[in-house]
Write an enzyme that holds these catalytic residues in place. Structure first.
Site, PDB file in Angstrom:
ATOM      1  N   ASN A 156       5.565  36.988  22.685  1.00 38.67           N
ATOM      2  CA  ASN A 156       4.716  35.789  22.808  1.00 38.67           C
ATOM      3  C   ASN A 156       5.468  34.552  23.292  1.00 38.67           C
ATOM      4  O   ASN A 156       4.954  33.763  24.076  1.00 38.67           O
ATOM      5  CB  ASN A 156       3.988  35.516  21.491  1.00 38.67           C
ATOM      6  CG  ASN A 156       4.932  35.291  20.327  1.00 38.67           C
ATOM      7  OD1 ASN A 156       6.031  35.847  20.280  1.00 38.67           O
ATOM      8  ND2 ASN A 156       4.528  34.479  19.387  1.00 38.67           N
ATOM      9  N   THR A 236       5.600  46.970  12.040  1.00 40.01           N
ATOM     10  CA  THR A 236       6.924  47.321  12.562  1.00 40.01           C
ATOM     11  C   THR A 236       8.005  46.981  11.541  1.00 40.01           C
ATOM     12  O   THR A 236       8.967  47.728  11.366  1.00 40.01           O
ATOM     13  CB  THR A 236       7.194  46.580  13.889  1.00 40.01           C
ATOM     14  OG1 THR A 236       6.112  46.834  14.775  1.00 40.01           O
ATOM     15  CG2 THR A 236       8.485  47.053  14.542  1.00 40.01           C
ATOM     16  N   ALA A 237       7.831  45.875  10.842  1.00 41.21           N
ATOM     17  CA  ALA A 237       8.816  45.451   9.842  1.00 41.21           C
ATOM     18  C   ALA A 237       8.936  46.458   8.704  1.00 41.21           C
ATOM     19  O   ALA A 237      10.019  46.686   8.171  1.00 41.21           O
ATOM     20  CB  ALA A 237       8.431  44.084   9.283  1.00 41.21           C
ATOM     21  N   GLU A 254      10.614  37.905  10.451  1.00 44.05           N
ATOM     22  CA  GLU A 254       9.614  36.842  10.615  1.00 44.05           C
ATOM     23  C   GLU A 254       8.372  37.492  11.189  1.00 44.05           C
ATOM     24  O   GLU A 254       8.365  37.946  12.325  1.00 44.05           O
ATOM     25  CB  GLU A 254      10.157  35.738  11.540  1.00 44.05           C
ATOM     26  CG  GLU A 254       9.421  34.418  11.352  1.00 44.05           C
ATOM     27  CD  GLU A 254       8.165  34.321  12.205  1.00 44.05           C
ATOM     28  OE1 GLU A 254       7.061  34.489  11.638  1.00 44.05           O
ATOM     29  OE2 GLU A 254       8.274  34.105  13.411  1.00 44.05           O
ATOM     30  N   CYS A 288       2.639  32.899  16.200  1.00 46.35           N
ATOM     31  CA  CYS A 288       2.466  33.304  14.799  1.00 46.35           C
ATOM     32  C   CYS A 288       2.043  32.129  13.926  1.00 46.35           C
ATOM     33  O   CYS A 288       1.564  32.319  12.817  1.00 46.35           O
ATOM     34  CB  CYS A 288       3.745  33.949  14.269  1.00 46.35           C
ATOM     35  SG  CYS A 288       5.175  32.892  14.487  1.00 46.35           S
ATOM     36  N   GLU A 469      14.908  30.998   8.595  1.00 41.92           N
ATOM     37  CA  GLU A 469      15.785  30.671   9.708  1.00 41.92           C
ATOM     38  C   GLU A 469      15.871  29.149   9.801  1.00 41.92           C
ATOM     39  O   GLU A 469      14.943  28.452   9.423  1.00 41.92           O
ATOM     40  CB  GLU A 469      15.244  31.274  11.007  1.00 41.92           C
ATOM     41  CG  GLU A 469      15.180  32.803  10.976  1.00 41.92           C
ATOM     42  CD  GLU A 469      14.468  33.396  12.183  1.00 41.92           C
ATOM     43  OE1 GLU A 469      15.168  33.890  13.086  1.00 41.92           O
ATOM     44  OE2 GLU A 469      13.233  33.379  12.222  1.00 41.92           O
TER      45      GLU A 469
END
Length: 488
Positions: A156, A236-237, A254, A288, A469
């Protein structure tokens, strides 16, 4: 035809300071035309193995450089990207589908700033020290880079989110194997061409292109990659967590959001409406941090809805390279289909679509007829338990619903599995603080959206991820701390 495939851009992996061709390739599409315009390496175990080896070999020299030396190299890289800002912006817009305006004003400047920010912050970290006078001891901490960092970034905000990981990783003295999204790899490949000129030694930054299932998996499973930083989907995480568990890897994840905007009846609508349009539809809603659940207090609900829909209808959707356009194309045919299906599901449940998908017609230039476009879409009369209010749509779709009390809206805003960002609109300072404290959300913006001080923690609660982060948080993630005790 052969002539056509010759015109295609062909990317190569960047390993140990050299561009390396791959044995097989994936098609990458231009979202605004629907045509294949680029071939991306379909890397797997072998390519990842070579990249990890190069990164491992480069680690001793890079990690022993002073923070100042690494800082100067990061600043040089930032200057080189900034010098080519227009070329990077054009490439990002063509590859991702976002408007040229957004790439020029947001993506590429922020990528440059990410590098400069960590080039500066690395010079200002301090370690801790305590004295135990009765014991005759001094304790202090020392931080060292960890090793090879595996970085997996999404489609994105391609260069923006890739540099948000690469900058702190190498600033701290780690070396890197990065895997950008196979759908948006062009700007990462362009950056590789500048690394040598910036003074980045061979092997410090390696780029392996390919899919998550093949290249991503090989990176996550590699025993010599102790850290993985990932931005992408919760699904996916979960896979990354399972695959990396046997190796006890350090993870920074994230993930998605289902971010509420809460608009109280004392909100300044002249500020709130334009900002909420941006927070709903900027970058085609593919951020996001976008708001997709808009809770409006009943007293102003009708007025808000009328003005919001009227303004949404003014947004121009079309060729991303047209500077007058507000919204470009969605990333892929499959993604467009997925987003459209959410709108269909809402309608099937009895919700009302006030503008956009299926309601208004979209006129596109001849070359863009096969592109993946969709209008800003506003849905109302939708229940909190509807999939459109529970799941991340990640497109230009937002739901507007009414609420009565502060207590009620906090419960409803928190009633999803995600907890990344929230926006609150009110002129009552007491209420703003009360609501901000009670929202289960890593970021809360009041009377604004997407204003970021990179010093401060960025990340989400619940299914929105693990870790934070930012200046201090990224430094802590990308270094290993040691406590040393000296008796004198």
């Amino acid at each position: 035809t052969m002539a056509q495939s010759k015109a295609l851009l062909v990317l190569e992996n960047f390993i140990g300071g050299k561009f390396v061709p791959c044995s097989s390739y994936i098609d990458s599409y231009n979202p605004s035309t629907g045509d294949v315009y680029c071939k991306v390496p379909d890397s797997g175990k072998e390519e990842v193995e070579a990249a990890v080896k190069a990164a491992k070999d480069a680690f001793p020299v890079w990690s022993s450089k002073t923070p100042l030396e690494r800082s100067q190299i990061l600043n040089k890289l930032a200057d080189l990207i900034e010098h080519d800002l227009e070329a990077f912006a054009q490439a990002e817009s063509k590859d991702q589908g976002k408007t040229i305006t957004f790439a020029r004003t947001v993506d590429i400047p922020r990528a440059v700033y990410n590098l400069r920010f960590f080039a500066s912050s690395i010079l200002h970290h301090v370690t801790e020290c305590t004295e135990m006078t009765a014991m005759g001891c001094v304790n202090y901490t020392s931080r060292a880079p960890v090793g090879v960092a595996g970085l997996i970034s999404p489609w994105n905000l391609p260069l923006y989110l890739l540099t948000w990981k690469i900058a702190p990783a190498i600033a701290c003295g780690n070396t890197v194997v990065a895997k950008p999204s196979e759908m948006t790899s062009v700007t990462a490949w362009m950056m590789c061409k500048l690394l040598e000129k910036a003074g980045v030694p061979h092997g410090v930054v390696n780029m392996v292109f390919g899919t998550g299932a093949k290249a991503g998996e090989a990176l996550v499973c590699h025993p010599d990659v102790p850290l993985i930083s990932f931005t992408g989907s919760t699904l996916t995480a979960q896979r990354i967590t399972e695959k990396s568990a046997p190796h006890c890897k350090r993870l920074s994840l994230e993930l998605g959001g289902k971010n509420p905007a809460i608009i109280f009846d004392d909100a300044d609508l002249s500020q709130c409406i334009p900002t909420t349009l941006r927070s709903s539809f900027a970058n085609q809603g593919e951020i996001c941090l976008c708001t997709s659940r808009i809770f409006v207090q009943r007293g102003i609900y009708n007025e808000f809805l009328k003005r919001f829909v009227a303004e949404a209808k003014k947004w121009k959707t079309g060729n991303p390279s047209d500077p007058t356009v507000n919204m470009g194309a969605l990333i892929s045919k499959e993604h467009l289909e997925k987003v459209r299906n959410y709108v269909k599901k809402a309608q099937a449940e009895g919700a009302k679509v006030l503008c956009g998908e299926g309601v208004d017609s979209l006129a596109l230039p001849p070359d863009n007829q096969k592109g993946y476009f969709m209008l800003p879409t506003v849905i109302t009369e939708v229940k909190d338990e509807s999939c459109c209010m529970q799941e991340e749509i990640f497109g230009p779709v937002t739901c507007v619903v009414a609420f009565d009390t502060e207590e009620e809206v906090i419960t409803r805003a928190n009633g999803v599995k995600y907890g990344l960002a929230a926006t609150v609109w009110s002129s009552n300072v007491g209420r703003v603080h009360r609501v901000a404290h009670r929202l289960q959300s890593g970021l809360v913006w009041t009377n604004c959206w997407l204003i970021r001080d990179l010093n401060l923690p960025f990340g989400g609660m619940k299914a929105s991820g693990i870790g934070r982060e930012g200046a201090k948080d990224s430094y802590e993630f990308f270094t290993e701390v040691k406590t040393i005790t000296i008796k004198h």
